[in-house]
Scaffold this motif. Structure first.
Motif, PDB file in Angstrom:
ATOM      1  N   HIS A 169       0.819  -1.220   0.000  1.00  0.00           N
ATOM      2  CA  HIS A 169       0.000   0.000   0.000  1.00  0.00           C
ATOM      3  C   HIS A 169       0.849   1.265   0.000  1.00  0.00           C
ATOM      4  CE1 HIS A 169      -3.105  -2.843   1.543  1.00  0.00           C
ATOM      5  NE2 HIS A 169      -3.871  -2.107   0.754  1.00  0.00           N
ATOM      6  N   LYS A 170       0.274   2.327  -0.530  1.00  0.00           N
ATOM      7  CA  LYS A 170       0.901   3.657  -0.527  1.00  0.00           C
ATOM      8  C   LYS A 170       1.274   4.018   0.906  1.00  0.00           C
ATOM      9  CE  LYS A 170      -0.465   8.445  -1.351  1.00  0.00           C
ATOM     10  NZ  LYS A 170      -1.597   9.308  -1.757  1.00  0.00           N
ATOM     11  N   ASP A 171       2.459   4.653   1.058  1.00  0.00           N
ATOM     12  CA  ASP A 171       2.989   5.132   2.346  1.00  0.00           C
ATOM     13  C   ASP A 171       3.571   4.021   3.209  1.00  0.00           C
ATOM     14  OD1 ASP A 171       0.289   7.535   2.665  1.00  0.00           O
ATOM     15  OD2 ASP A 171       2.211   7.635   1.594  1.00  0.00           O
ATOM     16  N   SER A 234      -3.664   3.760  -0.459  1.00  0.00           N
ATOM     17  CA  SER A 234      -3.248   3.409   0.908  1.00  0.00           C
ATOM     18  C   SER A 234      -4.259   2.421   1.506  1.00  0.00           C
ATOM     19  CB  SER A 234      -3.182   4.683   1.764  1.00  0.00           C
ATOM     20  OG  SER A 234      -4.414   5.358   1.687  1.00  0.00           O
TER      21      SER A 234
END
Ligand code: XCZ
Ligand code: ZN
Length: 263
Positions: A169-171, A234
């Motif tokens: 996931h993003k981040d 995310s």
């Protein structure tokens, strides 16, 4: 290292692919490399890669690609030679790829597209003290581009592929150490094209000496498939979007000359 945090995440917005106003705008990247129009430059030197795997720190999904980040607070991992006057410090590498093997690279060679492209990002540590400074300057950055083609499994890449599900996931960030980026270079690093260009994601600044390797590296179909299992989104977002087609549209050459290190 800051070489990736501020610049790729904060300024990326959905429509950045478009005609975002960029300084000047006459040396944007990526481009098609028309081989017969490139000019052999006998004064181009061999490239010198001095990478220390101990400077490898982490992998980060920044919502656009996944970055392997290096400690760039010392001169331990550097690039010099080729068209470069100074010594450049490695700060991160990342990739661009498609939703299928039919496309995905940012640069093309006589319009030939590759399924993916590796970028090793370096900044001029002889003239500047931080990536943030260098990113705004004409001779601030040097990016090595390496094409990926589908073929045999790349053993060196597998350690990276095995870590990708942990940064889906993003981040998300995960510790990643002792990875030698030299293992991702083609066997022949003497043959390359070089031209003055820009970053291909925001801030799109025209500060990059591009050095694109002629020889691609081979990776397996399955290894590329794991790239596509990453997400742009995310963990909190309802709709999950596969991280694919994270390449920029090609930009006009505007009279620039692409030099080659070989005839
Ligand atoms: C560090 C960085 C930021 C933005 N774009 C790039 S790229 N794709 O031109 O290598 N690198
Ligand atoms: Zn890139």
């Amino acid at each position: 290292s800051a070489c990736s945090s501020k610049y790729v995440l904060s300024q990326v917005h959905p429509m950045w692919q478009g005609p975002l106003a960029v300084p000047g705008g006459d040396r944007q990247s990526p481009i098609n490399i028309a081989v017969r129009k490139s000019v052999f430059d006998p004064q181009l030197k061999p490239l010198t890669f001095q990478y220390d795997p101990r400077t490898c720190q982490q992998i980060w999904n920044n919502g656009y690609s996944f970055l392997v980040e290096y400690d760039d607070t010392t001169d331990k991992s550097t690039l010099s030679g080729g068209p470069l006057e100074d010594r450049y410090r490695l700060c991160q590498f990342h990739f661009h790829w498609g939703e299928s093997n039919a496309w995905g690279s940012e640069h093309t060679v006589d319009r030939r597209v590759f399924p993916a492209e590796l970028h090793l990002v370096h900044w001029n540590a002889d003239k500047y003290s931080l990536f943030e400074e260098a990113v705004m300057e004409e001779n601030g950055l040097a990016v090595i581009g390496v094409f990926l083609k589908v073929g045999k499994r790349h053993e060196g890449l597998q350690k990276l592929v095995d870590a990708l599900p942990t940064v889906r996931h993003k981040d998300s960030v995960v510790e990643f150490t002792k990875f030698d980026p030299a293992c991702l270079l083609p066997t022949n690093t003497e043959n390359y094209w070089t031209y003055a260009g820009s970053l291909t994601t925001p801030p799109l600044t025209e500060s990059v000496s591009w050095i694109v390797m002629k020889q691609p590296i081979e990776v397996s179909h399955d290894q590329l498939a794991v790239f596509r299992s990453l997400l742009f989104t995310s963990a909190e977002e309802e709709v999950q979007k596969s991280m694919v087609n994270n390449f920029r549209v090609q930009q006009p050459l505007r009279g620039r000359t692409v030099r080659s290190s070989f005839t």
